[in-house]
Enzyme design. Structure first.
Site, PDB file in Angstrom:
ATOM      1  N   GLU A 351      21.617 -13.534  18.027  1.00  0.00           N
ATOM      2  CA  GLU A 351      21.336 -14.768  18.626  1.00  0.00           C
ATOM      3  C   GLU A 351      22.665 -15.562  18.518  1.00  0.00           C
ATOM      4  O   GLU A 351      23.043 -16.448  19.431  1.00  0.00           O
ATOM      5  CB  GLU A 351      20.258 -15.445  18.111  1.00  0.00           C
ATOM      6  CG  GLU A 351      18.994 -14.952  18.366  1.00  0.00           C
ATOM      7  CD  GLU A 351      18.522 -14.896  19.785  1.00  0.00           C
ATOM      8  OE1 GLU A 351      19.061 -15.298  20.558  1.00  0.00           O
ATOM      9  OE2 GLU A 351      17.839 -13.834  20.027  1.00  0.00           O
ATOM     10  N   HIS A 439      17.320  -7.935  29.129  1.00  0.00           N
ATOM     11  CA  HIS A 439      17.186  -7.506  27.852  1.00  0.00           C
ATOM     12  C   HIS A 439      17.147  -5.644  27.960  1.00  0.00           C
ATOM     13  O   HIS A 439      17.224  -4.936  27.102  1.00  0.00           O
ATOM     14  CB  HIS A 439      15.938  -7.596  27.114  1.00  0.00           C
ATOM     15  CG  HIS A 439      15.830  -9.121  26.885  1.00  0.00           C
ATOM     16  ND1 HIS A 439      15.374 -10.023  27.814  1.00  0.00           N
ATOM     17  CD2 HIS A 439      16.290  -9.826  25.925  1.00  0.00           C
ATOM     18  CE1 HIS A 439      15.211 -11.193  27.515  1.00  0.00           C
ATOM     19  NE2 HIS A 439      16.169 -11.381  26.145  1.00  0.00           N
TER      20      HIS A 439
END
Length: 537
Positions: A351, A439
């Site tokens: 992240e 993703h």
């Protein structure tokens, strides 16, 4: 963002070779040592820059005279202005100035570029998001005609821009729609509409989230940098730009409340102690900072010497974690039943690496560039694990999210050696890659990175076994993760732009490898062979 099934949400944790091809080397590829040192040319690598030096470099590049000289060299029109976003300096004195561009006072989405200069200041090249001339007319378009502002919390009024990410640059409106995504994460959906026709041209999500169902966290005993004195320690890290970890206490806004402790011994390793999630988050921030500083001389996520806050205990039963550029911070939910916080090291590094991307190439979070954005975070998550101190509880590997066990059966969320093992990700490129969820399209670059690091076929590292195929049947020999990550970082920070696709990523990494190791080097041949092995030609 489209609605996802539970299985799809699980697989969507946010969030890329070798020397020879078949016929030259036979047999099973040996594992490239992940901790192998690099023989990259010192001059081509990034030079260490303190926060003050970085500020000074940006200030110098942002001077009116410097920007005017660059604009003239680039042949920009009188209505085009440059805004410095970042400056990378190499050890040989070469610089790479990253610019945003405006046209007639309007931001140009897709107008970013990197100007390359020698030590003497001579222009040696430029990397642009778009090669098209920026020429649009505002005639017949009134600002009073802008789209209605969405009412959801966090929405922002439309702004007039030039949209140049794809095709011919056009006058457009950019509207940010706030609210909440279906997964429960905050939303910052950027919608681009043609200013004249009202037709939607593009959209991308500003919140880069990690979806899952949670997992317990335990990384064994770790060292934490804290602040304070006996009786009142806080999770503040002055040695890393003032990074800190705070407690949202199940809230969904604000900076959070400081954790305090009397004896500077934090957590119990069990999720019922609120400090435990904070320990993992704080540790993850430390290791991510150290990785970028020690491997690439980058002081902080943005390279400005400033820390990025971490907030834990977001919401109630929140099965997510996300990076948010607006606060430049990392936020973690507590997972299913508030017992499985999403605070593993690779989640944190993944992240936070979105923050590195947002302050360098700024890869748009949609299409192929979105897949590369996600892959960048997976790549640096794996690299951070290998860089961190040895941890028997969480050994370094080329899997994503294996510790949080979101699938409930001990399997990872994603596999870099063979991405399709998760049931959704792509092993190789096709002309449909840009239509796949970011993703999953990230699997192409993830697979490339694994082949670069470890090679094709069967291999093993830290007791973890892999078996990586190639789309063309070639045999790839890995060059080690150290060299592979150097190539990716240099390509990202110097040669990629907002709309870089997989073909352009191949070109960017080849250029980076040429600079680091030489045009005829084994490393550059490896880069090309690995891309070919994942069908990017």
């Amino acid at each position: 963002m489209r609605s996802l099934s539970k299985k799809q949400r699980i697989s969507a944790l946010a969030a890329s070779a070798a020397l020879v091809v078949a016929g030259v080397t036979a047999g099973t590829a040996t594992a490239g040592p992940a901790d192998e040192g690099s023989t990259a040319k010192a001059g081509a690598q990034a030079a260490p820059m303190s926060a003050a030096q970085k500020t000074q470099a940006i200030k110098k590049a942002d001077s009116a005279s410097a920007k005017a000289a660059d604009a003239k060299a680039l042949g920009l029109g009188s209505k085009e202005k440059l805004q410095v976003r970042d400056v990378i300096k190499n050890q040989d004195g070469a610089t790479h100035v990253r610019y945003e561009r405006t046209f007639d006072g309007m931001p140009v989405l897709g107008g970013d570029m990197v100007v390359h200069k020698s030590k003497s200041g001579e222009h040696t090249g430029v990397t642009k998001s778009t090669k098209a001339d920026i020429k649009v007319s505002t005639k017949g378009v009134s600002k009073a005609e802008k789209p209605a502002t969405p009412k959801a919390k966090g929405s922002k009024a439309p702004r007039q821009i030039v949209f140049a990410l794809t095709g011919k640059p056009v006058l457009a409106w950019e509207t940010v729609k706030g609210g909440t995504q279906k997964s429960g994460a905050p939303s910052e959906l950027h919608v681009i509409t043609d200013a004249k026709s009202g037709k939607k041209l593009f959209e991308f999500q500003g919140i880069h989230e990690a979806d899952g169902t949670g997992a317990s966290q335990y990384s064994g005993e770790v060292k934490l940098s804290t602040d304070g004195a006996d009786g009142k320690f806080t999770l503040s890290d002055k040695s890393r730009g003032g990074s800190k970890t705070t407690n949202l206490e199940n809230g969904e806004s604000g900076d959070g409340k400081d954790f305090t402790d009397e004896d500077n011994k934090w957590g119990t390793g069990k999720p019922d102690d609120p400090q435990t999630a904070a320990v993992d988050a704080h540790y993850g921030a430390q290791q991510t900072w150290d990785f970028f500083k020690e491997e690439f001389k980058r002081e902080g996520i943005a390279g400005d010497g400033k820390g990025a806050p971490s907030r834990v205990h977001y919401g109630d039963n929140y099965v997510n974690a996300f990076w948010d550029d607006s606060c430049f911070c990392m936020t973690y939910g507590d997972g299913e039943g508030n017992k499985k916080p999403l605070t593993s090291l690779d989640v944190a590094a993944h992240e936070m690496s979105h923050g590195v991307t947002s302050t360098t190439a700024k890869l748009v979070y949609a299409g192929e560039s979105g897949g590369l954005n996600e892959a960048t975070s997976d790549i640096f998550a794996a690299a951070t694990e290998f860089h961190a101190p040895e941890n028997k509880e969480d050994v370094a590997d080329f899997h994503v999210g294996e510790e949080i066990d979101i699938n409930g059966d001990g399997t990872p969320l994603r596999y870099m050696d063979k991405p399709s093992k998760d049931g959704n990700s792509l092993d190789e490129w096709s002309d449909k890659a840009g239509d796949v969820d970011v993703h999953y399209s990230s699997g192409i670059a993830n697979h490339w990175f694994f082949l670069m690091s470890m090679g094709s076929g069967k291999s093993e590292k830290n007791g973890v076994e892999y078996d990586s195929p190639t789309s063309d049947g070639s045999t790839i020999e890995g060059i080690g993760i150290t060299k592979a990550q150097q190539i990716w970082f240099k390509a990202l920070t110097e040669n990629m732009t907002a709309n870089t696709d997989y073909k352009a990523a191949r070109e960017a990494t080849v250029k980076a490898s040429n600079d680091l190791f030489g045009a005829d080097s084994a490393e550059t041949k490896a880069v090309e062979a690995a891309w070919t092995a994942v069908a990017v030609k």
